[in-house]
Write an enzyme that holds these catalytic residues in place. Structure first.
Site, PDB file in Angstrom:
ATOM      1  N   HIS A 126      -8.760  10.338  18.616  1.00  0.00           N
ATOM      2  CA  HIS A 126      -7.780  11.420  18.467  1.00  0.00           C
ATOM      3  C   HIS A 126      -8.467  12.785  18.538  1.00  0.00           C
ATOM      4  O   HIS A 126      -7.960  13.715  19.166  1.00  0.00           O
ATOM      5  CB  HIS A 126      -7.019  11.285  17.145  1.00  0.00           C
ATOM      6  N   HIS A 163       1.509   8.159  22.432  1.00  0.00           N
ATOM      7  CA  HIS A 163       0.249   7.988  21.699  1.00  0.00           C
ATOM      8  C   HIS A 163      -0.774   7.231  22.550  1.00  0.00           C
ATOM      9  O   HIS A 163      -1.976   7.502  22.468  1.00  0.00           O
ATOM     10  CB  HIS A 163       0.479   7.252  20.377  1.00  0.00           C
ATOM     11  N   ASP A 193      -4.514   8.443  23.415  1.00  0.00           N
ATOM     12  CA  ASP A 193      -5.714   7.621  23.270  1.00  0.00           C
ATOM     13  C   ASP A 193      -6.539   7.571  24.549  1.00  0.00           C
ATOM     14  O   ASP A 193      -7.767   7.696  24.508  1.00  0.00           O
ATOM     15  CB  ASP A 193      -5.336   6.194  22.866  1.00  0.00           C
ATOM     16  N   HIS A 239      -8.124   0.593  23.952  1.00  0.00           N
ATOM     17  CA  HIS A 239      -9.457   1.174  23.856  1.00  0.00           C
ATOM     18  C   HIS A 239     -10.502   0.397  24.654  1.00  0.00           C
ATOM     19  O   HIS A 239     -11.404   0.999  25.243  1.00  0.00           O
ATOM     20  CB  HIS A 239      -9.894   1.259  22.395  1.00  0.00           C
TER      21      HIS A 239
END
Length: 277
Positions: free
Chosen positions: A77, A234, A238, A260
């Site tokens: 973030h 979001h 990311d 991720h």
């Protein structure tokens, strides 16, 4: 050529870590040219530095971790806000191994950086101008993330969630500071209520609350949304943060259900391809 950028002055923030639940004091500081983004563990002897580079990623379990002798995790973030502001160089001093969760998004970090001010430096920026397609696939699930040439920075993301409350969400943004501030920065991390206890037993999500996480169950949302499609926004936040580990990118990112692990694999591939250019 664009010039490198850093913060004009230092600025601090205190909060708790999303996964550790520990209080942490964070101070963002200006850094010299060619420094990059460097985390400084002030809680450890000698205040060791951890460089936020793709090659230093060691874990992507529910967050992005970088390790350079010592580690920091859940950096995505904060890195996303650095990428949106196109900040090349900064020190991030932490007295714990995880930055504050703040609002569960990047709005707090983005606005802190704006408040500190951003200044150009003398040296030219080594911007990563994407000149061909780079792509990472998860062949088992069909998930992927790729980047292709584009005059600017754009992200197109498709989120696939089997829960009937969420389903398929898609967004496409040409990212600049204004768009990021309004459309991306307020989008918080998300959790399914039935998974929370299991996460906490794994030592994860200990700092999560309805103040910094949007939570859903089989009946609906437990807290109000900032956007109807907050989840995919979001996810965009990311991927912007994870790809900052390769550098400041000029290109079009396209992703389907990426997380991720795929994001940071792509960052590593890009960083290796542009090393020494």
């Amino acid at each position: 050529m664009q010039k490198q950028r850093t913060l004009k002055t230092e600025i601090s923030y205190t909060g708790i870590g999303l996964h550790s639940g520990r209080e942490v004091h964070a101070t963002l500081k200006p850094a010299p040219e060619d420094t990059g983004i460097v985390f400084v563990r002030t809680d450890l002897p000698g205040a060791p530095q951890i460089h936020a580079k793709a090659e230093n990623v060691t874990s992507t379990l529910r967050a992005t971790t970088v390790e350079d002798g010592h580690k920091v995790f859940t950096i995505e973030h904060l890195m996303s806000a650095f990428h949106a502001h196109r900040i090349d160089n900064a020190y991030v001093e932490l007295d714990s191994e995880e930055p504050p969760v703040a609002d569960g998004a990047s709005l707090v970090f983005f606005e802190l950086m704006a408040k500190a001010g951003i200044v150009e430096q003398a040296k030219d920026r080594k911007e990563i101008v994407i000149d061909k397609v780079y792509r990472i696939d998860d062949e088992k699930t069909g998930r992927f993330v790729m980047v292709l040439p584009y005059d600017g920075f754009r992200v197109s993301f498709t989120s696939l969630n089997p829960h009937k409350l969420i389903g398929v969400q898609y967004e496409d943004f040409h990212i600049d500071e204004a768009v990021y501030h309004k459309e991306i920065a307020p989008a918080r991390t998300i959790a399914y209520e039935k998974e929370i206890q299991a996460l906490r037993e794994m030592g994860l999500g200990l700092g999560g609350s309805l103040e910094n996480v949007i939570v859903y169950n089989d009946e609906g949302w437990l807290n109000p949304l900032h956007f109807e499609d907050e989840l995919v926004r979001h996810k965009i936040l990311d991927v912007i943060g994870d790809l900052r580990l390769a550098g400041i990118i000029r290109g079009h990112v396209i992703a389907a259900a990426s997380g991720h692990a795929l994001n940071t694999q792509l960052a590593k591939e890009i960083a290796a391809a542009y090393a020494g250019r």
